[in-house]
Each structure stands twice: as structure tokens, then as C-alpha cells.
Design a protein around this motif. Structure first.
Motif, PDB file in Angstrom:
ATOM      1  N   GLY A  80       5.374 -20.614  36.085  1.00 10.34           N
ATOM      2  CA  GLY A  80       4.016 -20.084  36.028  1.00 10.34           C
ATOM      3  C   GLY A  80       2.981 -21.169  35.846  1.00 10.34           C
ATOM      4  N   THR A  81       3.263 -22.138  34.938  1.00  8.39           N
ATOM      5  CA  THR A  81       2.328 -23.244  34.705  1.00  8.39           C
ATOM      6  C   THR A  81       2.168 -24.088  35.955  1.00  8.39           C
ATOM      7  OG1 THR A  81       2.936 -23.299  32.372  1.00  8.39           O
ATOM      8  CG2 THR A  81       1.849 -25.256  33.264  1.00  8.39           C
ATOM      9  N   GLY A  82       3.284 -24.333  36.664  1.00  8.82           N
ATOM     10  CA  GLY A  82       3.210 -25.128  37.887  1.00  8.82           C
ATOM     11  C   GLY A  82       2.387 -24.451  38.961  1.00  8.82           C
ATOM     12  N   LEU A  83       2.565 -23.148  39.138  1.00  3.43           N
ATOM     13  CA  LEU A  83       1.778 -22.422  40.129  1.00  3.43           C
ATOM     14  C   LEU A  83       0.295 -22.403  39.760  1.00  3.43           C
ATOM     15  CD1 LEU A  83       4.133 -19.380  40.861  1.00  3.43           C
ATOM     16  CD2 LEU A  83       3.506 -21.218  42.449  1.00  3.43           C
ATOM     17  N   LEU A  84       0.014 -22.281  38.475  1.00  2.53           N
ATOM     18  CA  LEU A  84      -1.373 -22.282  38.022  1.00  2.53           C
ATOM     19  C   LEU A  84      -2.042 -23.606  38.372  1.00  2.53           C
ATOM     20  CD1 LEU A  84      -3.555 -20.713  36.519  1.00  2.53           C
ATOM     21  CD2 LEU A  84      -2.646 -21.601  34.377  1.00  2.53           C
ATOM     22  N   ARG A  85      -1.335 -24.704  38.141  1.00  3.18           N
ATOM     23  CA  ARG A  85      -1.894 -26.012  38.494  1.00  3.18           C
ATOM     24  C   ARG A  85      -2.077 -26.145  39.990  1.00  3.18           C
ATOM     25  NH1 ARG A  85       1.994 -29.581  34.465  1.00  3.18           N
ATOM     26  NH2 ARG A  85       0.814 -29.172  32.532  1.00  3.18           N
ATOM     27  N   LEU A  86      -1.157 -25.576  40.765  1.00  2.00           N
ATOM     28  CA  LEU A  86      -1.281 -25.630  42.221  1.00  2.00           C
ATOM     29  C   LEU A  86      -2.529 -24.893  42.690  1.00  2.00           C
ATOM     30  CD1 LEU A  86      -0.124 -26.356  44.998  1.00  2.00           C
ATOM     31  CD2 LEU A  86       1.206 -24.224  44.909  1.00  2.00           C
ATOM     32  N   LEU A  87      -2.765 -23.719  42.127  1.00  2.00           N
ATOM     33  CA  LEU A  87      -3.962 -22.954  42.487  1.00  2.00           C
ATOM     34  C   LEU A  87      -5.232 -23.724  42.131  1.00  2.00           C
ATOM     35  CD1 LEU A  87      -2.912 -19.365  41.354  1.00  2.00           C
ATOM     36  CD2 LEU A  87      -3.152 -20.194  43.702  1.00  2.00           C
ATOM     37  N   GLN A  88      -5.211 -24.381  40.976  1.00  2.00           N
ATOM     38  CA  GLN A  88      -6.371 -25.172  40.582  1.00  2.00           C
ATOM     39  C   GLN A  88      -6.591 -26.338  41.526  1.00  2.00           C
ATOM     40  OE1 GLN A  88      -5.083 -25.962  36.563  1.00  2.00           O
ATOM     41  NE2 GLN A  88      -6.558 -24.520  35.693  1.00  2.00           N
ATOM     42  N   SER A  89      -5.500 -26.947  41.998  1.00  2.00           N
ATOM     43  CA  SER A  89      -5.625 -28.115  42.867  1.00  2.00           C
ATOM     44  C   SER A  89      -6.204 -27.776  44.230  1.00  2.00           C
ATOM     45  CB  SER A  89      -4.256 -28.784  43.038  1.00  2.00           C
ATOM     46  OG  SER A  89      -3.386 -27.959  43.813  1.00  2.00           O
ATOM     47  N   VAL A  90      -6.020 -26.505  44.685  1.00  2.00           N
ATOM     48  CA  VAL A  90      -6.566 -26.124  45.994  1.00  2.00           C
ATOM     49  C   VAL A  90      -7.931 -25.462  45.863  1.00  2.00           C
ATOM     50  CG1 VAL A  90      -4.271 -25.901  47.000  1.00  2.00           C
ATOM     51  CG2 VAL A  90      -5.359 -23.883  45.968  1.00  2.00           C
ATOM     52  N   GLY A  91      -8.463 -25.452  44.635  1.00  2.00           N
ATOM     53  CA  GLY A  91      -9.854 -25.033  44.464  1.00  2.00           C
ATOM     54  C   GLY A  91     -10.066 -23.620  43.993  1.00  2.00           C
ATOM     55  N   LEU A  92      -8.991 -22.884  43.666  1.00  2.00           N
ATOM     56  CA  LEU A  92      -9.197 -21.539  43.120  1.00  2.00           C
ATOM     57  C   LEU A  92      -9.660 -21.655  41.682  1.00  2.00           C
ATOM     58  CD1 LEU A  92      -9.004 -18.472  43.424  1.00  2.00           C
ATOM     59  CD2 LEU A  92      -6.616 -18.613  42.679  1.00  2.00           C
ATOM     60  N   SER A  93     -10.822 -21.087  41.395  1.00  2.00           N
ATOM     61  CA  SER A  93     -11.390 -21.207  40.055  1.00  2.00           C
ATOM     62  C   SER A  93     -10.682 -20.267  39.106  1.00  2.00           C
ATOM     63  CB  SER A  93     -12.892 -20.894  40.087  1.00  2.00           C
ATOM     64  OG  SER A  93     -13.431 -20.970  38.809  1.00  2.00           O
ATOM     65  N   VAL A  94     -10.013 -20.852  38.115  1.00  2.00           N
ATOM     66  CA  VAL A  94      -9.289 -20.027  37.148  1.00  2.00           C
ATOM     67  C   VAL A  94      -9.640 -20.396  35.714  1.00  2.00           C
ATOM     68  CG1 VAL A  94      -7.355 -19.531  38.662  1.00  2.00           C
ATOM     69  CG2 VAL A  94      -7.327 -21.615  37.292  1.00  2.00           C
ATOM     70  N   GLY A  95     -10.639 -21.211  35.510  1.00  2.00           N
ATOM     71  CA  GLY A  95     -11.002 -21.592  34.151  1.00  2.00           C
ATOM     72  C   GLY A  95     -12.186 -22.526  34.132  1.00  2.00           C
ATOM     73  N   LYS A  96     -12.637 -22.877  32.944  1.00  2.00           N
ATOM     74  CA  LYS A  96     -13.797 -23.739  32.797  1.00  2.00           C
ATOM     75  C   LYS A  96     -13.431 -25.197  33.028  1.00  2.00           C
ATOM     76  CE  LYS A  96     -16.133 -20.756  29.453  1.00  2.00           C
ATOM     77  NZ  LYS A  96     -16.704 -20.665  28.078  1.00  2.00           N
ATOM     78  N   ARG A  97     -14.379 -25.942  33.567  1.00  2.00           N
ATOM     79  CA  ARG A  97     -14.174 -27.373  33.755  1.00  2.00           C
ATOM     80  C   ARG A  97     -14.329 -28.101  32.423  1.00  2.00           C
ATOM     81  NH1 ARG A  97     -17.032 -25.516  38.135  1.00  2.00           N
ATOM     82  NH2 ARG A  97     -16.114 -25.909  40.168  1.00  2.00           N
ATOM     83  N   GLU A  98     -13.575 -29.181  32.275  1.00  2.00           N
ATOM     84  CA  GLU A  98     -13.641 -29.982  31.055  1.00  2.00           C
ATOM     85  C   GLU A  98     -14.985 -30.698  30.976  1.00  2.00           C
ATOM     86  OE1 GLU A  98     -11.623 -30.916  28.314  1.00  2.00           O
ATOM     87  OE2 GLU A  98     -10.624 -29.032  28.810  1.00  2.00           O
ATOM     88  N   PRO A  99     -15.668 -30.667  29.824  1.00  2.00           N
ATOM     89  CA  PRO A  99     -16.919 -31.425  29.663  1.00  2.00           C
ATOM     90  C   PRO A  99     -16.615 -32.909  29.511  1.00  2.00           C
ATOM     91  CG  PRO A  99     -16.306 -30.370  27.596  1.00  2.00           C
ATOM     92  CD  PRO A  99     -15.326 -29.892  28.620  1.00  2.00           C
ATOM     93  N   PRO A 100     -17.611 -33.771  29.691  1.00  2.00           N
ATOM     94  CA  PRO A 100     -17.397 -35.210  29.491  1.00  2.00           C
ATOM     95  C   PRO A 100     -16.914 -35.489  28.067  1.00  2.00           C
ATOM     96  CG  PRO A 100     -19.534 -34.796  30.524  1.00  2.00           C
ATOM     97  CD  PRO A 100     -18.986 -33.465  30.104  1.00  2.00           C
TER      98      PRO A 100
END
Length: 642
Positions: free
Chosen positions: A425-445
Motif C-alpha cells: 500500500g505504501t509503495g502504491l501511494l508513493r507511485l501515485l504521488q510520483s505521477v502527480g495524483l494529489s493525495v496530501g499536502k506538500r512539505e513546507p520549506p
């Protein structure tokens, strides 16, 4: 609301009344209505008066009792006066009602260390008990009144504000690097620490005893998650909430003259205002900020929706009439910290309007989001229980046309809580994030420097913060409890208190009444949130009180456009100001990240991400604070109300 201060030497050496004078002068804005001092052999207590209740006009503090064996200095508003008066009545009493200070002293005489448990309201006080040769201090349950101190045996120094404690010649200005690191990391892990190594705050719901044996602090009250309340219908829940909320409002309308309310047009401030109007006998003063030049921020239409339904005396403040950058240093003269507020100068405009209207009490809707709950933990609760249909309904209601989209959010929940092995599940979640599917907030500086992160063990502190965060709670009720009981809330309340005190105004917070807090914590998850829409208890409980346009609101104006305008229209240049702070920031901040973040903001302010805007504000707040703390005479204290 008043100011208190004192010093005590447990080794018996004489207390210096001239030092007490310095402690009071450092927070003199808290006492426009009078000042009092009392000293014994090794103890000296001081009081600064702001008369915000009818009884306060008869108070004379420090208050002595029975030949000086007890002496009290208190910043207090006691709400259960009738109950205490009945329980503490001594023989026939045909005189005027007891003042709040007298009730506190009588309570201590009756119950001793257990006396704070019998008090309801907002208070911070210190009692010198000569018969036991000790000082007793206490603070209210929610931390509505501040109490800062320095304990360096055998010397104990305290004051309402950090400024007062710093005025003692033996108190160091050494910076607390752990607090600075947490500020930069946007975490908060203590109700006691401040930005100064030598200065702490007495936590809410605590009392302390200081004597020759040392200092002992303990909790007399702790907020706990109550049992779930079962009332059977939305109408029953709404009626019960309305009764509790009305009681909190009524207690806070007891004023020395008229009381007003802040009215932003949002659900929280509108609820406070509408209920206060319903309870008040005459016209109610309201104080609102308008942003006519920024339509996407301006809430005038919602403000009018409230005002059109009753007899109000509205006071409108133009939101563009402040210079955020130029005003920052003055606010630090009182706060002595990197403030939590993004735009303290805007709050100051509101407090000035309250003072100019001849009022010194204003009810504030701060805390409504946390106390009545958006139900942010409910989707996670549904996912953990694999109630996928209900989760889809909830996400569609809360994330319609938003980022992340509801399908992306659902995918994230399904991958985490579905039946797939966690690794897959974690691996698929990272894959979705890598192709641009928005699933969470971006990290601040990440502004914190590597050296400071290492010195303060920031990796461990981040892990601790994540474990304690509301987002880590398995149920909505536990998430809600963490939001309300979090370590940041007392600091926010102190900051609002201190900002208002500069204009001789007492802010009061009905949502932080313990009765309201405990009631809302007892609610079932589906009573707080329905189809993705939270704060349902306010919407149902005040159905007949709020305008429908307000009651049905699910949006909230974004802070970013008004902050960007305040930064870009300042008489000072953001980039130049931060460049001038580099020496002050360098011991704590990764200056490469700071420069790149500031450059991005300077190149396109209107297109800056929320994370970059907050980061720029963090740099400014910390930089101004460090310059002020290193060179305390560089800035004068803001002009106080006459």
C-alpha cells in the motif's frame, strides 16, 4: 483583567521594593486604573488594575486578610460568584457583594491548596501565606490568564508578562534554543517553556507552592476525554449545547460598562455575537475588519447578514490601515517572543477600536474551530473501520472542487487502511504521488539549520510531535481531544491577552469555557460531522439564532491575500528586511533555504504558495524577536491607551 508581579527569597533575605517597582513598570500598560504594592520581610507583591467588572472598582490589591497573614495579588474574573458567596458566607453580610479577589482569598482560607478546584472563570493569582511561610500560585483550567516565572533557588520572580520577569536584574536573557527550534519546525511540545531559558509559564490547571523546601508544582485539574453523550436526536443535542453556550456567553458579559464582540462574519464570531445579542438587554457593540480592496478576503456581506438581524452598534476597521513590517518591533515589546499571530498589527487595530468606543471588554470567537470540531478525524475513523461508502460520502462533501481531490484522498485512505499489506500500500501511494495524483499536502520549506536540529534533537522531537498530533489519533473523538488539549493553545490565549492589554482591553473567550469544551468533547463523531461538513453542533444548536447564510457556511476566507497585501504595501521591503536580519537568524536558520524562500516570494508575491508565505512570516517574526532580545533598548514599547 489586571497585571500581577512579585518576588520572594526563600532564604529570608529582604525583598527589594525597588526591584518590584521595575517589575510593575515593565508591564504598566496592564494597570490604567490603579496600582498597589505590599512587602514583607522576604516577599513583595504588586498589582496593576484594569477594572473590567462592576466589583473590580471596589478592589484594592494586594488584598490583605486577618492582620496580613494572607496577602493576595490576582488577575481574575470569577464566574461562579453566587455559588461561592453562598458557600463562603460568614454570618450576616449586609454589605456590598464580595469582590472576585475577596472570594479567592476566602476560598483559600476555607480550602487551602484545593481552593482553585472550586473556582470557575479566568484567573492567575499568588497568595503569601505568612503563617506557613510560603507563596501559593495558581492558574485557571484553560490558561486564560498568564503567569510567567523564574525559579532560581532561592529566588522566585513572577509576573503576568515575560517583560516583568525579565525586569529582575538576576534573570538572564539567554535564549531557549529548543523553543526556537520548535518554532521553526512548526511544532509545539510544552505548556511550560518560553523563548527564554530562565523563564517558564505555570501550566493551565496547575498550582505551585514555593517555600524553603523549594518549588513544587502540581495539577489540580486535568482535561480528560469524557464519556460519549447519548441524547437521541439532533434537536436534543442542539438544545443542550445552546444552554451550555448561552451560560458561557452570559458569564462573559459581566462588565464594568458595555461589552462588545469581534465579528468577522465567520461561523464562530457570528455565533458569539448572535448569542450575546440575544442575552444582552441593550444594543451590542461589534468590531469587524473589512477588506474592500481584496474582494476574495472581504467578509462584509456575512457581517451585514448578522447586523441586519438585530440592534447593533457596528464599528468597522479598514484591514489595509496597518503596516505589518513597520509595526512588528513594537508588538515584541510586550510579547518578548516570536509571536504566533501572522498579523498582530491587524489585531491591534481592532483593540484600538474597542478602546476608542469606550469599552474594555470584548468577546472573541477564538477557539471555535477546535472546540466545536470540524471532525477532521472522522474520515480516518471511517477508513480504519472500512466503512468505504460512508467515507466516499464524507470526502465528496468536504473536498468537492478542492485539492487534494476526493478520489485522491480516498485512494490514500484505501491504500493505508485497506486489506493490502502495508508495504504494498505504501509503495502504491508513493507511485501515485510520483505521477502527480494529489493525495496530501506538500512539505513546507525546512528553515531550521542542521546544527540547531542536531543540538535540539529535532528528529526525535518531530517523531514525538507526530505521535501526539491529532492526525495520529485513531478516532475522531481522540483527534478532537488532542486538538483541544494541545500544548499550543495556552500560548495562543496568552498572546491574545497581551495584545489586548496594550489597549486596556480584556478579551474573553466563550468557546474556552470548560463547560463548553467538555460538552463538545462528549459528542459522538456523527453529531459533529455530517457528509463532510463539520461543526454541526453550532449549526444545529444555534439554528434559530444565526442567519441561515452564516449557519450554512462551509467556506472560510483565506488569510494569504490579505497578508501578502500587508507585506507588499509596507513602507519596508520584505527581502531587504530579512537580509538585514541574517546575523540574528544565522545561528538558527538554514540561510540558503531562507534566501531561496524569500526570493520566490519577492519574485511573485501573489503567486506564492501558502507554505512560502508562512515561512516568510516565520523569518520575520523570529528575526525581529532576536534583534529585540539582543538589543532590548532598540525598540520602544508601543504607546498605550491614555
Amino acid at each position: 483583567m489586571s497585571g500581577i508581579a512579585g518576588l520572594y527569597h526563600t532564604d529570608g533575605r529582604p525583598a527589594d521594593r525597588h526591584v518590584l517597582r521595575r517589575l510593575l513598570d515593565a508591564q504598566s500598560h496592564r494597570g490604567p486604573d490603579g496600582e498597589g504594592r505590599w512587602d514583607g520581610s522576604s516577599i513583595a507583591l504588586g498589582h496593576l488594575a484594569l477594572d473590567t467588572t462592576p466589583e473590580a472598582r471596589r478592589e484594592d490589591q494586594p488584598l490583605t486578610h486577618s492582620g496580613d497573614d494572607l496577602v493576595l495579588t490576582a488577575d481574575a474574573r470569577i464566574d461562579n460568584r453566587d455559588e461561592l458567596t453562598s458557600r463562603l458566607k460568614r454570618g450576616r453580610d449586609d454589605g456590598p457583594p464580595a469582590t472576585d479577589a475577596e472570594l479567592i482569598l476566602r476560598a483559600y482560607r476555607r480550602w487551602g491548596d484545593e481552593s482553585p478546584e472550586h473556582l470557575r472563570g479566568a484567573f492567575a493569582f499568588a497568595i503569601w501565606d505568612a503563617s506557613r511561610n510560603r507563596l501559593f500560585c495558581a492558574r485557571d483550567r484553560m490558561g486564560l490568564r498568564p503567569l510567567h516565572y523564574c525559579w532560581s533557588e532561592p529566588h522566585f520572580v513572577f509576573g503576568s508578562e515575560i517583560n516583568a520577569v525579565l525586569a529582575h536584574p538576576a534573570v538572564s536573557r539567554e535564549i531557549n534554543e529548543t523553543r526556537v527550534a520548535d518554532f521553526l519546525a512548526r511544532i509545539h511540545l510544552s505548556k511550560e517553556y518560553t523563548f527564554y531559558e530562565d523563564i517558564s509559564r505555570l501550566p493551565p490547571g496547575h498550582h505551585a507552592v514555593i517555600n524553603r523546601a523549594g518549588m513544587h508544582t502540581s495539577a489540580y485539574w486535568t482535561l480528560t476525554l469524557p464519556d460519549e453523550r447519548k441524547l437521541g436526536s439532533d434537536e436534543a443535542y442542539g438544545e443542550a449545547f445552546r444552554e451550555v453556550f448561552a451560560g458561557a456567553i452570559k458569564d462573559r458579559l459581566r462588565a464594568n460598562g458595555d461589552a462588545g464582540t469581534f465579528l468577522s462574519g465567520g461561523l464562530d464570531s457570528s455565533s458569539v455575537t448572535a448569542m450575546a445579542h440575544k442575552i444582552s438587554s441593550g444594543p451590542l457593540h461589534t468590531f469587524s475588519v473589512t477588506h474592500e480592496q481584496i474582494p476574495e478576503v472581504d467578509e462584509s456581506a456575512y457581517i451585514r447578514a448578522v447586523l441586519d438581524r438585530g440592534d447593533y452598534r457596528p464599528h468597522l476597521v479598514a484591514g489595509g490601515n496597518h503596516d505589518l513590517l513597520a509595526d512588528f518591533p513594537g508588538h515584541l515589546a510586550s510579547q518578548q517572543k516570536a509571536p504566533l499571530a501572522h498579523t498582530p498589527s491587524l489585531m491591534q487595530l481592532l483593540h484600538e477600536a474597542v478602546h476608542d468606543a469606550g469599552l474594555n471588554v470584548v468577546l472573541d470567537g477564538h477557539g471555535g474551530d477546535e472546540v466545536t470540531s470540524h471532525g477532521h478525524g472522522y474520515p480516518r475513523e471511517l477508513a480504519r473501520n472500512r466503512r468505504w461508502g460512508a467515507l466516499i460520502q464524507d470526502l465528496r462533501g468536504s473536498l468537492q472542487n478542492k485539492d487534494p481531490s476526493w478520489p485522491g484522498a480516498f485512494a490514500a485512505y484505501w491504500l493505508r487502511y485497506g486489506r493490502l499489506p502495508n508495504r504494498i500500500g505504501t509503495g502504491l501511494l508513493r507511485l501515485l504521488q510520483s505521477v502527480g495524483l494529489s493525495v496530501g499536502k506538500r512539505e513546507p520549506p525546512r528553515l531550521i539549520s542542521a546544527d540547531l536540529a542536531r543540538r535540539t534533537q529535532m528528529a526525535d522531537r518531530r517523531r514525538r510531535h507526530r505521535r501526539q498530533a491529532p492526525a495520529a489519533a485513531p478516532t475522531e473523538r481522540q483527534c478532537h481531544f488532542r486538538q483541544v488539549s494541545g500544548t499550543m493553545q495556552p500560548g495562543a490565549l496568552e498572546e491574545l491577552n497581551q495584545m489586548a492589554s496594550l489597549r486596556s482591553v480584556e478579551p474573553r473567550f466563550p468557546f474556552w469555557d470548560p463547560r463548553v469544551v467538555e460538552f463538545c468533547l462528549s459528542l459522538p463523531s456523527d453529531v459533529k460531522r455530517t457528509r463532510g461538513i463539520g461543526r454541526q453542533i453550532l449549526r444545529s444548536g444555534l439554528r434559530t439564532v444565526l442567519p441561515e447564510r452564516i449557519r450554512a457556511r462551509t467556506d472560510k476566507s483565506e488569510f494569504r491575500p490579505s497578508v501578502i497585501q500587508a507585506l507588499t504595501r509596507s513602507s519596508l521591503d520584505v527581502q531587504t528586511v530579512i537580509e538585514g536580519m541574517e546575523d540574528a537568524l544565522a545561528p538558527y536558520v538554514d540561510m540558503n533555504v531562507a534566501r531561496s524562500t524569500t526570493d520566490r516570494f519577492a519574485q511573485d508575491p501573489s503567486g506564492a504558495s501558502p507554505a512560502d508565505v508562512v515561512s516568510v512570516l516565520q523569518l520575520l517574526r523570529l528575526g525581529f524577536f532576536r534583534i529585540k532580545s539582543r538589543n532590548p533598548k532598540d525598540y520602544q514599547e508601543p504607546q498605550t491607551a491614555s
